[in-house]
Write an enzyme that holds these catalytic residues in place. Structure first.
Site, PDB file in Angstrom:
ATOM      1  NE  ARG A 230      -3.666  -0.471   0.216  1.00 43.44           N
ATOM      2  CZ  ARG A 230      -4.570  -0.295  -0.679  1.00 43.44           C
ATOM      3  NH1 ARG A 230      -4.742  -1.414  -1.747  1.00 43.44           N
ATOM      4  NH2 ARG A 230      -5.640   0.359  -0.764  1.00 43.44           N
ATOM      5  CD  GLU A 259      -1.859   3.898  -5.809  1.00 45.09           C
ATOM      6  OE1 GLU A 259      -3.108   3.446  -6.319  1.00 45.09           O
ATOM      7  OE2 GLU A 259      -0.946   3.231  -5.423  1.00 45.09           O
ATOM      8  CG  HIS A 278      -2.208   0.017  -7.371  1.00 43.73           C
ATOM      9  ND1 HIS A 278      -2.843   0.630  -6.372  1.00 43.73           N
ATOM     10  CD2 HIS A 278      -2.220  -1.517  -6.907  1.00 43.73           C
ATOM     11  CE1 HIS A 278      -3.100  -0.025  -5.522  1.00 43.73           C
ATOM     12  NE2 HIS A 278      -2.811  -1.276  -5.593  1.00 43.73           N
TER      13      HIS A 278
END
Length: 533
Positions: A230, A259, A278
């Site tokens: 994370r 993000e 990601h």
């Protein structure tokens, strides 16, 4: 029921929900007040990382039963608020675990051998063979920060690659680490000092936010850092600076504090840092499997069946559920009877399991007993928040087991009490899993636990039962069944009546006016399913 999906999931999951008969609405742009509007009448909500599910969502959605997170991380969901409102939160970790572990291995190699950098220069027309001297993984030490599901998968794969393994995780038993061939160290600093490669596999919590910063990078003395967990766990500015200064040889990141990653991020300015957008769970099979698993858990929650990956509610696997399922209802019913018979507030609850049921995982059964106890008090409660409700109300809950059971293979006893008195109710199963209440306090009874019950404490004298029957008959209240028990001849007795109708208070007063009647308690239970009638 209505299922709202606010982040895209694979079509297979949406179709699974519709095949189960649910109405599915996709609201991918909903946020803020619009999000509150779309969940107002939703029974289930499915999200990924793009939707923030905070307390306001639960306050707006009175009918919400479950929030399904199509993935692992739930830092975007307020689990405490969900529990407060009795909403199940379930994630879908297994498919993403495999995909993320594989991506982590790819990032290890990418960082160690400068694969993306060399690729880009070759595409640009440069043959930069002499500019990249890689690092072999074999015989190196991997420091694993967080030895959960993904961390364990990475450990297994890296063990096969010939790496030595150390890990820091204060929540993993040493025996589990030993089985994986991992040396468990006592603190983060020791893990960082030992590792030639460091890989992060912790959730993002207040405890782990900013866990690794400038001071921690100084401990590495070279080496490589990989984070596919994370964003926010690593201080990104400090990492970029550590690589530029040579304290860290390189890094590979798939997740970021913000993000999409901002264009002015210092990470993008350092050639030795590999970045991917990601992609950890971005495989076709993982996305499909995650969608299906999430859909199945939502369907189970809406059907009041066990949710295998519930994060804030008792959960059991399917094989165990078959063994305990009949006792879930009997525990709830015993709790309902006990709480309606106790005079005064409840300060203690004890659930005792005797016989074969004591061998099973009974957490869900205990939660159901608490639900039965608290619902008649008009407390908003279900199996999700029952334990929290007990804690908040200062009710002490005790769970006990014994392998011995008198008269029956298994018995669930629910006892409620306070400083003045207590009531205990025993439930069991007869043939074909037919539930029965078989004891109330010291009286052996045989009561069918459905609908309306009248519990009459009386002296064991001629005419006492006839008096009750006469009064009920005069008021056209039909008796569907009657079960009588007594301590001794001429002593106290208890009779349980199953009735077709509610008993008005004035009728109860009339019953209690007879000196042979000690106390009359009316119990309201769930109705028997039509199929069982």
């Amino acid at each position: 029921m209505k299922v709202v999906i606010t982040d895209p999931i694979a079509d297979a999951g949406v179709e699974r929900l519709r095949e189960a008969g649910h109405i599915v609405e996709t609201e991918y742009e909903a946020e803020g007040e619009e999000l509150l509007d779309v969940v107002a009448d939703a029974n289930a909500l499915i999200v990924r990382s793009g939707t923030t599910v905070d307390a306001s969502v639960f306050e707006a959605a009175d009918d919400l039963v479950v929030v399904g997170r199509a993935g692992i991380g739930v830092d975007n969901i307020d689990i405490d608020a969900a529990t407060e409102h009795g909403v199940i939160v379930a994630n879908a970790p297994d498919p993403n675990v495999r995909a993320t572990a594989e991506h982590t291995i790819g990032m290890l190699f990418a960082a160690a051998r400068s694969i993306p950098q060399a690729h880009q220069r070759l595409k640009a027309g440069e043959w930069a063979k002499g500019d990249y001297l890689g690092t072999e993984i074999n015989d190196k030490t991997l420091g694993i920060v967080g030895l959960g599901r993904v961390g364990q998968q990475v450990a297994k794969k890296c063990d096969s690659l010939g790496m030595d393994l150390v890990a820091f995780d204060p929540y993993i038993p040493e025996e589990r680490a030993e089985k994986l061939g991992v040396e468990l160290v006592e603190d983060l600093d020791e893990c960082l000092r030992a590792g030639d490669f460091i890989t992060i596999h912790t959730p993002l919590t207040p405890e782990t936010e900013g866990l690794i910063g400038a001071e921690e990078f100084e401990l590495l003395d070279g080496g490589y850092v990989v984070n596919c967990a994370r964003g926010g766990i690593i201080d990104e500015d400090a990492l970029a600076d550590a690589v530029l200064q040579g304290n860290v040889d390189g890094a590979a990141l798939d997740v970021y504090k913000t993000e999409p990653l901002p264009e002015d991020s210092p990470l993008l300015e350092v050639d030795e840092i590999v970045t991917t957008p990601h992609l950890g769970a971005s495989t076709e099979s993982a996305q499909t499997d995650v969608a299906l698993l999430t859909a199945d858990q939502v369907i189970a929650a809406l059907n009041q069946e066990p949710v295998t990956h519930a994060l804030n509610a008792p959960s059991v696997d399917e094989s165990t559920f078959g063994q305990i399922q009949p006792y879930i209802d009997i525990a709830e019913t015993a709790g309902r009877v006990a709480t309606q018979m106790l005079d005064g507030r409840i300060s203690t609850v004890e659930v005792t399991y005797s016989g074969e049921i004591a061998e099973e995982d009974i957490e869900l059964v205990t939660a159901s007993a608490l639900k039965g106890i608290f619902e008649p008090l008009q407390w908003k409660v279900n199996a999700v928040n029952a334990e929290k409700v007990a804690n908040d109300r200062g009710v002490e809950v005790i769970e006990s087991k014994t392998r011995q059971a008198e008269d029956f293979q298994s018995v669930v006893r629910v006892t409620v009490g306070n400083d003045d008195n207590e009531v205990h109710v025993d439930g069991t199963l007869f043939a074909d899993n037919e539930p029965r209440i078989v004891r109330i306090d010291d009286f052996r009874v045989d009561a069918i636990p459905y609908g309306r019950m009248l519990v009459v404490d009386n002296y064991d004298e001629p005419g006492a039962i006839g008096h009750v029957g006469t009064i009920l008959g005069e008021h056209e209240i039909n008796i569907a069944g009657m079960f009588n028990g007594r301590e001794t001849i001429g002593g106290e007795a208890m009779t349980v009546y199953n009735l077709d109708d509610q008993v008005p208070e004035e009728v109860i007063d009339e019953l209690e006016s007879d000196e042979r009647i000690i106390k009359v308690t009316q119990i309201t239970l769930q109705e028997r399913d039509e199929e069982e009638e």
